[in-house]
Design a protein around this motif. Structure first.
Motif, mmCIF file in Angstrom:
data_model
loop_
_atom_site.group_PDB
_atom_site.id
_atom_site.type_symbol
_atom_site.label_atom_id
_atom_site.label_comp_id
_atom_site.label_asym_id
_atom_site.label_seq_id
_atom_site.Cartn_x
_atom_site.Cartn_y
_atom_site.Cartn_z
ATOM 1 N N UNK A 78 0.856 -1.079 0.167
ATOM 2 C CA UNK A 78 -0.153 -0.174 -0.086
ATOM 3 C C UNK A 78 0.859 1.277 0.023
ATOM 4 N N UNK A 79 0.561 2.420 -0.700
ATOM 5 C CA UNK A 79 1.535 3.471 -0.841
ATOM 6 C C UNK A 79 1.530 4.191 0.304
ATOM 7 N N UNK A 80 2.464 5.074 0.559
ATOM 8 C CA UNK A 80 2.497 6.034 1.796
ATOM 9 C C UNK A 80 1.136 6.834 1.636
ATOM 10 N N UNK A 81 0.757 7.472 0.763
ATOM 11 C CA UNK A 81 -0.335 8.135 0.610
ATOM 12 C C UNK A 81 -1.662 7.447 0.943
ATOM 13 N N UNK A 82 -1.906 6.283 0.569
ATOM 14 C CA UNK A 82 -2.932 5.730 0.745
ATOM 15 C C UNK A 82 -3.110 4.923 2.265
ATOM 16 N N UNK A 83 -1.619 4.525 2.627
ATOM 17 C CA UNK A 83 -1.676 4.048 3.944
ATOM 18 C C UNK A 83 -2.179 5.309 4.955
ATOM 19 N N UNK A 84 -1.564 6.558 4.717
ATOM 20 C CA UNK A 84 -1.963 7.668 5.497
ATOM 21 C C UNK A 84 -3.519 8.036 5.445
ATOM 22 N N UNK A 85 -4.016 7.854 4.376
ATOM 23 C CA UNK A 85 -5.487 8.241 4.068
ATOM 24 C C UNK A 85 -6.396 7.208 4.801
ATOM 25 N N UNK A 89 -13.410 5.363 1.940
ATOM 26 C CA UNK A 89 -11.873 5.461 2.037
ATOM 27 C C UNK A 89 -11.148 4.191 1.358
ATOM 28 N N UNK A 90 -11.674 3.005 2.144
ATOM 29 C CA UNK A 90 -11.245 1.814 1.713
ATOM 30 C C UNK A 90 -11.413 1.635 0.306
ATOM 31 N N UNK A 91 -12.392 1.639 -0.182
ATOM 32 C CA UNK A 91 -12.634 1.319 -1.657
ATOM 33 C C UNK A 91 -11.833 2.289 -2.645
ATOM 34 N N UNK A 92 -11.582 3.488 -2.211
ATOM 35 C CA UNK A 92 -10.997 4.330 -2.933
ATOM 36 C C UNK A 92 -9.184 3.886 -3.187
ATOM 37 N N UNK A 93 -8.741 3.379 -1.994
ATOM 38 C CA UNK A 93 -7.600 2.870 -2.342
ATOM 39 C C UNK A 93 -7.630 1.382 -2.605
ATOM 40 N N UNK A 94 -8.694 0.925 -3.063
ATOM 41 C CA UNK A 94 -8.747 -0.466 -3.247
ATOM 42 C C UNK A 94 -8.453 -1.506 -2.275
ATOM 43 N N UNK A 95 -8.842 -1.188 -1.058
ATOM 44 C CA UNK A 95 -8.959 -2.026 0.228
ATOM 45 C C UNK A 95 -10.298 -2.463 0.414
ATOM 46 N N UNK A 96 -10.928 -3.513 -0.085
ATOM 47 C CA UNK A 96 -12.013 -3.832 0.335
ATOM 48 C C UNK A 96 -12.630 -4.659 1.491
ATOM 49 N N UNK A 97 -11.359 -5.748 1.663
ATOM 50 C CA UNK A 97 -11.354 -6.643 2.811
ATOM 51 C C UNK A 97 -10.179 -7.023 3.293
ATOM 52 N N UNK A 98 -10.041 -7.582 4.451
ATOM 53 C CA UNK A 98 -8.837 -7.996 5.132
ATOM 54 C C UNK A 98 -8.831 -8.529 6.415
ATOM 55 N N UNK A 99 -7.977 -9.108 7.081
ATOM 56 C CA UNK A 99 -7.923 -9.642 8.402
ATOM 57 C C UNK A 99 -7.406 -8.430 9.407
ATOM 58 N N UNK A 100 -7.707 -8.482 10.464
ATOM 59 C CA UNK A 100 -7.040 -7.553 11.582
ATOM 60 C C UNK A 100 -6.867 -8.939 12.723
ATOM 61 N N UNK A 101 -5.531 -8.582 13.344
ATOM 62 C CA UNK A 101 -5.071 -9.713 14.343
ATOM 63 C C UNK A 101 -4.649 -8.850 15.318
ATOM 64 N N UNK A 102 -5.424 -9.097 16.515
ATOM 65 C CA UNK A 102 -4.874 -8.346 17.710
ATOM 66 C C UNK A 102 -3.563 -9.314 18.290
ATOM 67 N N UNK A 103 -2.701 -8.537 18.800
ATOM 68 C CA UNK A 103 -1.393 -9.393 19.068
ATOM 69 C C UNK A 103 -1.005 -8.789 20.746
ATOM 70 N N UNK A 104 -0.476 -9.931 21.247
ATOM 71 C CA UNK A 104 -0.330 -9.742 22.534
ATOM 72 C C UNK A 104 1.208 -10.124 22.815
ATOM 73 N N UNK A 105 1.679 -9.328 23.704
ATOM 74 C CA UNK A 105 3.189 -9.744 24.000
ATOM 75 C C UNK A 105 3.718 -9.333 25.451
ATOM 76 N N UNK A 106 4.802 -9.617 25.813
ATOM 77 C CA UNK A 106 5.358 -9.360 27.064
ATOM 78 C C UNK A 106 5.322 -7.870 27.615
#
Length: 250
Positions: free
Chosen positions: A68-75, A120-137
């Motif tokens: 994902x481009x810097x601009x799209x990530x920021x947006x 916004x997601x559709x405008x940068x061609x991101x329509x679906x994906x997974x999000x994973x909560x992460x846990x650490x020490x």
């Protein structure tokens, strides 16, 4: 226990997961995580690990992303997903399990802003994906996301559970590789991380000044503050320490 879990996986193999332990640096680990994500058909990968008790939008957040481009990530991610409050460490970690981009509406009561986010997601061609909560020490908790799947099968529940295991183990490996990440007295600012990053690439203060559009005296001031925070006395030791802590990347 790991072997019992992995024996049930249909996509990720035990060998692919155990190879995480062979990664000897944060850079090598990130490269391998991207290889696995792309191999199975995810176009974008995002990792965010804010300092304990801070939102992912905090300037000291450790973020990596690809596909994902810097601009799209920021947006999309910074201005939409995180700044609007759809995804924060607090509300996403409450989910515990993996969840889809399309589940984000369940994390907010602001349905109208969620519609804006989807646009916004559709405008940068991101329509679906997974999000994973992460846990650490020591409260090193964060988020990882695989997005832009090339086929819908990648979004079924079992696949999400499999990649959650992979993402969690990658996160724990990074924690192992960077045990002193938050051991410094005060976190580097984003500008200090930028400057140390360029120094690590061999750039002089004059060159960094041109790149960032700042005066050489400002570069020197930022550099000295970074030295103090890192307990380093020269550019080389500061660069090595910052890279080993995953504060900057070359």
């Amino acid at each position: 226990m790991l072997e019992n879990i992995c024996s049930e996986l249909q996509i990720l193999t035990l060998d692919e997961i155990t190879k995480l332990d062979q990664c000897a640096s944060p850079a090598a680990l990130w490269k391998y995580v991207l290889e696995v994500a792309r191999k199975y058909g995810f176009r974008s990968t995002i990792y965010a690990c804010p300092p304990p008790h801070r939102r992912p939008t905090h300037p000291d957040t450790i973020i990596r992303y690809a596909g994902i481009s810097d601009a799209d990530f920021q947006k999309f991610a910074m201005e939409g997903l995180m700044k609007q409050g759809h995804i924060t460490t607090q509300n996403s970690l409450q989910k515990v399990n993996a969840f889809r981009w399309t589940d984000i509406a369940s994390l907010t009561n602001r349905s109208e802003s969620f519609e804006d986010l989807k646009q916004n997601a559709n405008s940068v061609e991101i329509e679906e994906g997974w999000i994973f909560p992460l846990f650490g020490p020591q409260s090193r908790n964060g988020l990882a996301s695989y997005g832009g799947p090339k086929n819908q099968e990648l979004m079924d529940d079992k696949t999400g559970a499999e990649f959650r295991i992979f993402a969690q183990m990658a996160h724990l490996k990074l924690c192992q590789l960077t045990p002193d990440l938050y051991g410094i007295d005060k976190s580097l600012s984003r500008r200090e991380m930028q400057i140390i990053g360029w120094a690590a690439k061999g750039k002089s203060n004059s060159e960094i000044s041109t790149i960032l559009g700042l005066s050489e005296s400002s570069i020197d001031s930022y550099m000295r503050r970074a030295f103090t925070k890192l307990d380093a006395h020269d550019r080389t030791s500061a660069s090595v320490k910052a890279i080993s802590m995953d504060l900057v990347r070359t």
